[in-house]
Design a protein around this motif. Structure first.
Motif, mmCIF file in Angstrom:
data_model
loop_
_atom_site.group_PDB
_atom_site.id
_atom_site.type_symbol
_atom_site.label_atom_id
_atom_site.label_comp_id
_atom_site.label_asym_id
_atom_site.label_seq_id
_atom_site.Cartn_x
_atom_site.Cartn_y
_atom_site.Cartn_z
ATOM 1 N N ILE B 137 -37.138 -37.753 16.047
ATOM 2 C CA ILE B 137 -36.162 -36.681 15.822
ATOM 3 C C ILE B 137 -34.932 -37.347 15.215
ATOM 4 O O ILE B 137 -34.192 -38.061 15.918
ATOM 5 C CB ILE B 137 -35.783 -35.983 17.139
ATOM 6 N N PRO B 138 -34.713 -37.190 13.906
ATOM 7 C CA PRO B 138 -33.570 -37.877 13.288
ATOM 8 C C PRO B 138 -32.248 -37.294 13.787
ATOM 9 O O PRO B 138 -32.104 -36.091 13.956
ATOM 10 C CB PRO B 138 -33.768 -37.606 11.787
ATOM 11 N N ILE B 139 -31.276 -38.179 14.034
ATOM 12 C CA ILE B 139 -29.972 -37.738 14.564
ATOM 13 C C ILE B 139 -28.826 -38.158 13.665
ATOM 14 O O ILE B 139 -28.026 -37.352 13.229
ATOM 15 C CB ILE B 139 -29.752 -38.297 15.989
ATOM 16 N N ASN B 140 -28.728 -39.463 13.385
ATOM 17 C CA ASN B 140 -27.637 -40.001 12.554
ATOM 18 C C ASN B 140 -26.263 -39.603 13.075
ATOM 19 O O ASN B 140 -25.408 -39.119 12.336
ATOM 20 C CB ASN B 140 -27.787 -39.539 11.097
ATOM 21 N N ALA B 141 -26.066 -39.812 14.356
ATOM 22 C CA ALA B 141 -24.766 -39.503 14.964
ATOM 23 C C ALA B 141 -24.002 -40.796 15.183
ATOM 24 O O ALA B 141 -24.567 -41.792 15.628
ATOM 25 C CB ALA B 141 -24.975 -38.785 16.288
ATOM 26 N N SER B 142 -22.703 -40.770 14.886
ATOM 27 C CA SER B 142 -21.926 -42.020 15.009
ATOM 28 C C SER B 142 -21.557 -42.277 16.461
ATOM 29 O O SER B 142 -21.366 -41.344 17.253
ATOM 30 C CB SER B 142 -20.664 -41.924 14.150
ATOM 31 N N LEU B 143 -21.467 -43.539 16.780
ATOM 32 C CA LEU B 143 -21.008 -43.955 18.105
ATOM 33 C C LEU B 143 -19.509 -44.159 18.004
ATOM 34 O O LEU B 143 -19.044 -45.105 17.386
ATOM 35 C CB LEU B 143 -21.696 -45.254 18.520
ATOM 36 N N SER B 144 -18.740 -43.239 18.560
ATOM 37 C CA SER B 144 -17.293 -43.320 18.398
ATOM 38 C C SER B 144 -16.621 -43.064 19.730
ATOM 39 O O SER B 144 -17.255 -42.605 20.693
ATOM 40 C CB SER B 144 -16.819 -42.275 17.380
ATOM 41 N N GLY B 145 -15.345 -43.360 19.779
ATOM 42 C CA GLY B 145 -14.612 -43.150 21.014
ATOM 43 C C GLY B 145 -15.005 -44.179 22.055
ATOM 44 O O GLY B 145 -15.654 -45.179 21.766
ATOM 45 N N GLN B 146 -14.611 -43.926 23.267
ATOM 46 C CA GLN B 146 -14.886 -44.887 24.338
ATOM 47 C C GLN B 146 -16.356 -44.867 24.745
ATOM 48 O O GLN B 146 -16.918 -45.902 25.119
ATOM 49 C CB GLN B 146 -14.013 -44.579 25.545
ATOM 50 N N SER B 147 -16.953 -43.702 24.704
ATOM 51 C CA SER B 147 -18.358 -43.604 25.094
ATOM 52 C C SER B 147 -19.009 -42.439 24.361
ATOM 53 O O SER B 147 -18.326 -41.531 23.883
ATOM 54 C CB SER B 147 -18.479 -43.400 26.606
ATOM 55 N N THR B 148 -20.307 -42.521 24.281
ATOM 56 C CA THR B 148 -21.087 -41.439 23.664
ATOM 57 C C THR B 148 -22.202 -41.058 24.629
ATOM 58 O O THR B 148 -22.961 -41.921 25.063
ATOM 59 C CB THR B 148 -21.692 -41.883 22.322
ATOM 60 N N THR B 149 -22.246 -39.782 24.959
ATOM 61 C CA THR B 149 -23.249 -39.293 25.913
ATOM 62 C C THR B 149 -24.325 -38.524 25.165
ATOM 63 O O THR B 149 -24.028 -37.578 24.435
ATOM 64 C CB THR B 149 -22.603 -38.364 26.951
ATOM 65 N N VAL B 150 -25.548 -38.964 25.373
ATOM 66 C CA VAL B 150 -26.700 -38.285 24.762
ATOM 67 C C VAL B 150 -27.512 -37.650 25.880
ATOM 68 O O VAL B 150 -27.832 -38.304 26.874
ATOM 69 C CB VAL B 150 -27.594 -39.290 23.990
ATOM 70 N N ARG B 151 -27.812 -36.371 25.740
ATOM 71 C CA ARG B 151 -28.634 -35.652 26.717
ATOM 72 C C ARG B 151 -29.862 -35.092 26.011
ATOM 73 O O ARG B 151 -29.734 -34.383 25.008
ATOM 74 C CB ARG B 151 -27.845 -34.527 27.377
#
Lengths: 328, 210
Positions: B137-151
């Motif tokens: 499942i392609p996402i291409n989401a940037s990792l930004s900020g202090q944390s990134t939460t994936v659900r």
């Protein structure tokens, strides 16, 4: 409400069928909608009530037990095909299949709503309910077996999608039949209400104790009973023609591992489990219906009437008081 | 007077239909379908220097469905389908799931990501003899900020299919960089599906610390 829902929800197999009422534009080859607009913001998910959480947990547990039984059944059938039959195999397969049938019927589905509705709508007795439950289960299994063996014998293309299409078609036919039966039921019920309204308005009878003189058009109770027999046979046939997907999957598996006889025996055991659960539900429905109707006949019904009147009066008082407080 | 009339109408005149409606509503609450296919799933989240590239889902099917696919699409050699068989399986027994978002609900930092297409579909047979589907499942989401939460939740709203996560429910695969710090957990949530009512679904939550 029930009949419209039934007609609309002939359940598709997601691997082969589109969802019912799917009005989304077709997807292009790259998977994007051909005329997609900006997708709407997703709605906030609704949270279930305490009862809903208990129901969901129970359904999850039962689904898990079914998953285990599914594996055990398949493992035993495969072992039979490799090692041959022995008494232990028979016991294992029939036992697992029976338990699987009971659990499978407990979870929602299998037109239990139709069974419940019929027991409410018609003058079903306990024996009727038991027979109905087993007949429902038997018809499910027979229709599945017929579809599997005809398909395996005649069809050389994808079995899975073919069986899914046949199942979908039978569900549509079943829904149409149920709609027709529902219309007939409603007409008969409407005639009975009109009959009571034209007669003695204070005359109240439970479904089980309508005397002969009060049956429609003064017909004999025996005549009404034979009409009732035709109705429940029609309900069983119209609902039972839908094959149970689990039964088709079980039979296909048995065919593929060359354990056809054992597969058929497993289907019989599964149907017995289904039948016991469905018969139990039918009996419970009849019991509850008769108790509720008896309750409303008694003093409790009059008390309920008085209570509603009092609550209505209090609401009027409350509205008056609040309005006065706002004005002053 | 109004209350009396209403009570008379409902209790005395429409007694049986009222009871019927009440019990019908109760029965209606259980109208949802039950599962006929069972899937054990796990996911691999692929990340590189600055983004979450994709989620690769792996579904292991129950024996009945597995055998049906093998029956339909041909014999398997050493647990491997040919490319032609895989293409046939994809077209005839997988692509339709696009109408169901491939049973996947994906959120990144609380924002829902629509699942409309997948890539690199593969079908295979596990050592135990069960069918397995794998797809990206392609996402291409940037990792930004202090944390990134994936659900990531996988469930069938039609309840034809029951999906649970395996014991090893998630892995993070890093490409080209030192391994990222992350926390993962498997949650069991209950929510209401339109029409069918309350269901329990499992959600994989991975929090990347940037």
């Amino acid at each position: 409400m029930l009949l419209v829902y039934t007609a609309a929800s002939a359940q598709p197999n997601p691997f082969f069928d589109r969802p019912p009422g799917d009005l989304q534009p077709p997807l292009s080859d790259d998977g994007r909608a051909e005329d997609a607009e900006q997708p709407p913001a997703p709605a906030q998910p609704r949270r279930p009530s305490a009862v809903g959480r208990i129901t969901a947990d129970a359904a999850r547990a039962i689904a898990g037990w079914q998953r285990d039984l599914n594996h055990r059944l398949a493992t035993t059938l495969r072992a039979v095909s490799q090692d041959g039959l022995n008494p232990g195999s028979w016991f294992g397969v029939l036992g697992f299949a029976f338990l699987f049938g009971v659990l499978h019927a407990i979870l929602p589905g299998h037109r239990k709503s139709v069974l419940v509705s019929y027991c409410i709508a018609d003058r079903a007795r306990v024996g009727h309910g038991i027979a109905l439950g087993f007949l429902f289960a038997l018809m499910h299994a027979i229709s599945a077996a017929l579809i599997v063996f005809v398909t395996v014998s005649l069809v050389e293309i994808s079995l899975g999608s073919t069986i899914a299409r046949i199942s979908h078609a039978t569900q549509v036919v079943s829904s149409l039949l149920l709609l027709a039966i529902g219309v007939v039921f409603c007409v008969l019920a409407g005639r009975e209400i009109l009959h009571h309204r034209r007669g003695n308005g204070a005359c109240c009878h439970t479904a089980a104790r309508i005397p002969e003189a009060h049956t429609p058009q003064g017909s004999s109770l025996e005549g009404a009973t034979s009409g009732g027999n035709m109705r429940w046979i029609a309900v069983v046939l119209s609902t039972g023609i839908i094959p149970c997907p689990i039964t088709t999957a079980l039979l296909l598996f048995a065919v593929s591992v060359n354990a056809v006889a054992l597969g058929i025996a497993a289907v019989v055991a599964l149907s017995a489990g289904l039948g016991i659960a469905l018969a139990g539900l039918a009996v419970l429905t009849i019991f509850v219906k008769e108790r509720v109707l008896a309750l409303l006949e008694k003093r409790t019904g009059h008390l309920l009437h008085a209570g509603v009147e009092l609550a209505g009066s209090f609401m009027i008082l409350l509205v008056g008081a609040v309005t006065l407080m706002v004005l002053v | 007077m109004i209350a009396r009339a209403f009570t008379e109408f409902t209790i005395l005149r429409l007694k049986k239909p009222a009871v019927a409606v009440a019990l019908l509503v109760a029965a209606f609450a259980s109208l949802a379908a039950h599962p006929h296919v069972w899937i054990d799933g796990f996911v691999e989240v692929r990340v590189d220097d600055s983004r979450i590239a994709a989620v690769r889902a792996h579904w292991t099917f129950d024996p009945f469905f597995s055998e049906m696919i093998v029956l339909d699409f041909g014999p398997v050699s050493n647990g491997t389908f040919t490319d032609r068989q895989i293409e046939a399986i994809r077209r005839n027994a997988f692509d339709n799931l696009r109408h169901y978002s491939y049973f996947t609900s994906l959120e990144i930092n609380g924002r829902k990501i629509p699942v409309e297409q997948v890539e690199r579909f593969r079908a295979s047979i596990t050592e135990e003899g069960f069918l397995r589907y794998s797809f990206d499942i392609p996402i291409n989401a940037s990792l930004s900020g202090q944390s990134t939460t994936v659900r990531i939740a996988m469930y069938d709203e039609s309840y034809f299919t029951d999906i649970v996560f395996e014991r090893n429910y998630a892995r993070v695969l890093t490409e080209g960089i030192a391994p990222r710090r992350y926390r993962k957990r498997l949650l069991s949530e209950q929510h209401i599906i339109p029409v069918w009512g309350p269901v329990t679904r499992e959600v994989v939550e991975i929090v990347f610390e940037n």
